[in-house]
Design a protein around this motif. Structure first.
Motif, mmCIF file in Angstrom:
data_model
loop_
_atom_site.group_PDB
_atom_site.id
_atom_site.type_symbol
_atom_site.label_atom_id
_atom_site.label_comp_id
_atom_site.label_asym_id
_atom_site.label_seq_id
_atom_site.Cartn_x
_atom_site.Cartn_y
_atom_site.Cartn_z
ATOM 1 N N LEU A 34 -4.019 -0.156 -5.434
ATOM 2 C CA LEU A 34 -5.100 1.431 -5.352
ATOM 3 C C LEU A 34 -5.688 1.554 -5.644
ATOM 4 C CD1 LEU A 34 -4.418 4.435 -4.465
ATOM 5 C CD2 LEU A 34 -4.018 4.921 -6.365
ATOM 6 N N LYS A 35 -6.865 1.973 -5.056
ATOM 7 C CA LYS A 35 -8.407 1.461 -4.754
ATOM 8 C C LYS A 35 -8.808 3.435 -4.748
ATOM 9 C CE LYS A 35 -12.238 2.382 -3.183
ATOM 10 N NZ LYS A 35 -13.514 2.017 -2.393
ATOM 11 N N ILE A 36 -8.973 4.037 -5.626
ATOM 12 C CA ILE A 36 -9.362 4.994 -5.867
ATOM 13 C C ILE A 36 -11.010 5.780 -5.313
ATOM 14 C CG2 ILE A 36 -9.180 7.890 -6.078
ATOM 15 C CD1 ILE A 36 -7.115 7.944 -7.483
ATOM 16 N N GLY A 37 -11.816 4.757 -4.193
ATOM 17 C CA GLY A 37 -13.011 5.548 -4.339
ATOM 18 C C GLY A 37 -13.948 6.688 -3.880
ATOM 19 N N SER A 38 -14.717 6.934 -3.906
ATOM 20 C CA SER A 38 -15.961 7.741 -4.308
ATOM 21 C C SER A 38 -15.701 8.421 -2.653
ATOM 22 C CB SER A 38 -17.364 7.927 -4.125
ATOM 23 O OG SER A 38 -17.859 6.638 -3.742
ATOM 24 N N THR A 39 -15.510 7.789 -1.533
ATOM 25 C CA THR A 39 -15.472 8.288 -0.185
ATOM 26 C C THR A 39 -14.293 8.080 0.085
ATOM 27 O OG1 THR A 39 -18.061 7.860 0.710
ATOM 28 C CG2 THR A 39 -15.948 7.923 2.214
ATOM 29 N N ARG A 40 -13.318 6.866 0.230
ATOM 30 C CA ARG A 40 -12.333 6.684 0.297
ATOM 31 C C ARG A 40 -11.082 5.930 -0.699
ATOM 32 N NH1 ARG A 40 -15.160 4.665 5.099
ATOM 33 N NH2 ARG A 40 -14.567 5.869 7.087
ATOM 34 N N THR A 41 -10.065 6.375 -0.214
ATOM 35 C CA THR A 41 -8.601 5.458 -1.202
ATOM 36 C C THR A 41 -7.733 4.712 -0.063
ATOM 37 O OG1 THR A 41 -8.577 7.568 -2.619
ATOM 38 C CG2 THR A 41 -6.091 6.379 -2.259
ATOM 39 N N VAL A 42 -8.088 3.850 -1.205
ATOM 40 C CA VAL A 42 -6.710 2.503 0.061
ATOM 41 C C VAL A 42 -5.588 2.748 -1.092
ATOM 42 C CG1 VAL A 42 -6.447 0.541 1.440
ATOM 43 C CG2 VAL A 42 -8.907 1.660 0.375
ATOM 44 N N LEU A 43 -4.367 2.464 -0.516
ATOM 45 C CA LEU A 43 -3.111 1.825 -1.253
ATOM 46 C C LEU A 43 -2.714 0.692 -0.566
ATOM 47 C CD1 LEU A 43 -0.960 3.578 -2.540
ATOM 48 C CD2 LEU A 43 0.339 4.446 -0.913
ATOM 49 N N VAL A 44 -1.963 -0.156 -0.909
ATOM 50 C CA VAL A 44 -1.340 -1.436 -0.534
ATOM 51 C C VAL A 44 -0.397 -1.355 -0.888
ATOM 52 C CG1 VAL A 44 -1.765 -3.646 -0.315
ATOM 53 C CG2 VAL A 44 -3.546 -2.922 -0.242
ATOM 54 N N MET A 45 0.726 -1.632 -0.357
ATOM 55 C CA MET A 45 1.799 -2.017 -0.725
ATOM 56 C C MET A 45 3.192 -2.733 0.258
ATOM 57 S SD MET A 45 3.534 2.501 -0.692
ATOM 58 C CE MET A 45 2.712 3.377 0.505
ATOM 59 N N PRO A 46 3.815 -3.298 -0.067
ATOM 60 C CA PRO A 46 4.728 -4.030 0.450
ATOM 61 C C PRO A 46 5.452 -3.544 1.780
ATOM 62 C CG PRO A 46 5.417 -4.044 -1.211
ATOM 63 C CD PRO A 46 4.790 -3.777 -1.072
ATOM 64 N N ASN A 47 5.982 -4.134 3.405
ATOM 65 C CA ASN A 47 6.965 -3.330 3.985
ATOM 66 C C ASN A 47 8.065 -4.770 4.134
ATOM 67 O OD1 ASN A 47 6.586 -5.111 5.992
ATOM 68 N ND2 ASN A 47 5.014 -3.593 6.354
ATOM 69 N N TYR A 48 9.443 -3.304 4.502
ATOM 70 C CA TYR A 48 10.170 -4.872 4.763
ATOM 71 C C TYR A 48 9.941 -5.771 5.707
ATOM 72 C CZ TYR A 48 13.412 -0.916 2.886
ATOM 73 O OH TYR A 48 14.806 -0.328 2.497
ATOM 74 N N GLU A 49 8.855 -6.216 6.681
ATOM 75 C CA GLU A 49 9.066 -7.211 7.341
ATOM 76 C C GLU A 49 8.383 -8.571 6.615
ATOM 77 O OE1 GLU A 49 8.509 -3.470 8.965
ATOM 78 O OE2 GLU A 49 9.567 -3.475 9.591
ATOM 79 N N GLY A 50 7.679 -7.765 5.553
ATOM 80 C CA GLY A 50 7.333 -8.511 4.283
ATOM 81 C C GLY A 50 5.940 -9.087 4.867
ATOM 82 N N SER A 51 5.655 -8.187 5.406
ATOM 83 C CA SER A 51 3.571 -7.850 5.470
ATOM 84 C C SER A 51 3.114 -6.909 4.506
ATOM 85 C CB SER A 51 3.131 -7.841 6.801
ATOM 86 O OG SER A 51 3.613 -6.804 7.654
ATOM 87 N N LEU A 52 2.401 -6.207 4.566
ATOM 88 C CA LEU A 52 2.174 -5.365 3.362
ATOM 89 C C LEU A 52 1.693 -3.571 4.797
ATOM 90 C CD1 LEU A 52 -0.398 -6.584 1.214
ATOM 91 C CD2 LEU A 52 1.542 -6.115 0.758
ATOM 92 N N ASP A 53 1.546 -2.983 3.867
ATOM 93 C CA ASP A 53 1.524 -1.401 5.403
ATOM 94 C C ASP A 53 0.218 -1.526 4.050
ATOM 95 O OD1 ASP A 53 3.838 -0.743 6.668
ATOM 96 O OD2 ASP A 53 4.464 -0.555 5.015
#
Length: 367
Positions: A34-53
């Motif tokens: 999780l990166k909470i930036g001054s303009t944008r926030t980005v969230l990264v987590m795995p999904n069932y397909e083995g890649s990332l959301d």
């Protein structure tokens, strides 16, 4: 690094999510970046397909009064910016929250993300944060982390500049290296030297930032159109993100409806690239005059070492085509030696991806 002990991915394979519902996961602890930036926030987590959301949204809130109940209500993220562009509030515009109200809004924003994207409580969360320059900001950061409903398996926070460098290397190779990272963010320029994951020397400058570039673009468009066209800062930022290009910049044509003139077409020739070029010159000046001299004085061997390793660019400004090559050439000229400047495929997403890798590694290590 802050910790709370409570209870090699390629970007091309990631599933990019701007809105929508992220699938529920199994009962195993889920690594979260999780990166909470001054303009944008980005969230990264795995999904069932083995890649990332990968979820990206604006770090903002809008307060309004519900016409039926008369009570104050809130909207967050892109929806807030689209519906209340004139009054939306960016909680991290001045860096880490410095007052109780901003801390409360930041906590509400995180819980909005938890609900909106179904982030499981049974997770390990690594937060990529900007440089913490004062005790109040440090205290508030700890409060925000400890109050999250997610991260039951564990929570920690690492420097955004360090997390943003991780995707430029293989796996977590960055933890074993001595290198220099330049985090080109919306509100600050953060230049750091890291040795085995620990910051050795950091310079943070609020006078060199993406937001200032946006303001200059806004003023430049007004001047270039003889005061006829007045764009807002969000439009200026979009012009920068869509059209700034050191490799192949072309004049931008746009139109707007003007009172007493009807539809008015205009051309932007210099108002976008001139502020961006000034920004790059200021970055080089900060590296050469603010960062390198102090690093060489206090940590000479580290100074010599970082010049032999790739210099990492991260942050939204690093996404501009040709900017990396321009900075590399200017540094080579200033230092009168060959240096290498690199970045990940998406420098704006890199801090959250790096934070995810730390969470993933920590969970695997615990097992």
């Amino acid at each position: 690094m802050f910790t709370d002990g409570s209870g090699g991915m390629e970007l091309a394979g990631a599933g990019f999510v701007d809105t929508g519902y992220v699938k529920k996961r199994s009962n195993e602890a889920v690594p979260i970046g999780l990166k909470i930036g001054s303009t944008r926030t980005v969230l990264v987590m795995p999904n069932y397909e083995g890649s990332l959301d990968i979820v990206r949204t604006l770090t903002c809130v809008a307060r309004y009064r519900d016409l039926f109940t008369g009570k104050l209500a809130t909207k967050f993220g892109d929806e807030a910016a689209e519906e209340y562009a004139d009054s939306v509030y960016f909680m991290f515009r001045a860096g880490l929250p410095q007052d109780d109200d901003s801390v409360k809004l930041a906590a509400q924003f995180i819980e909005y993300l938890v609900y909106r994207y179904n982030i499981p409580e049974n997770s390990y969360v690594t937060l990529a944060h900007p440089a913490v320059e004062n005790e109040r900001g440090r205290k508030n950061l700890k409060e925000i982390i400890s109050g999250m409903s997610i991260g039951r398996t564990g929570r920690q926070a690492w420097s955004e500049a360090f997390c943003g460098a991780i995707p430029a290397f293989e796996g977590l190779e960055a933890i074993k290296k001595t290198f220099m990272s330049v985090n080109m963010g919306s509100t600050t320029l953060e230049i750091s030297a890291f040795r085995n994951g620990e910051p050795v020397h950091t310079v943070t400058l609020g006078t060199i930032s993406g937001n200032l570039v946006d303001r200059k673009i806004r003023l430049g468009v007004q001047n270039e159109t003889q005061g006829i066209v007045n764009i807002d800062l969000n439009t200026a930022r979009k012009y920068k993100e869509e059209f700034a290009n050191f490799i192949d910049y072309k004049p931008v044509y746009d139109s707007v409806h003007i009172h007493d003139r009807g539809q008015y077409g205009f051309k932007i020739e210099k108002s976008i690239m001139k502020p961006v070029e000034e920004y790059v010159n200021n970055v080089i000046e900060a590296i050469m005059e603010n960062f390198f001299p102090q690093l060489a004085q206090d940590h000479y061997q580290t100074y010599k070492r970082v010049l032999t390793e790739p210099i990492i660019l991260t942050g939204g400004m690093a996404c501009i085509p040709g900017l990396r090559e321009r900075i590399q050439q200017m540094l080579c000229d200033e230092l009168e030696q060959k240096v290498t400047v690199i970045s990940s495929e998406r420098p704006d997403l890199a801090p959250a991806i790096g934070a995810f890798r730390i969470s993933e590694y920590t969970l695997n290590y615990k097992e």
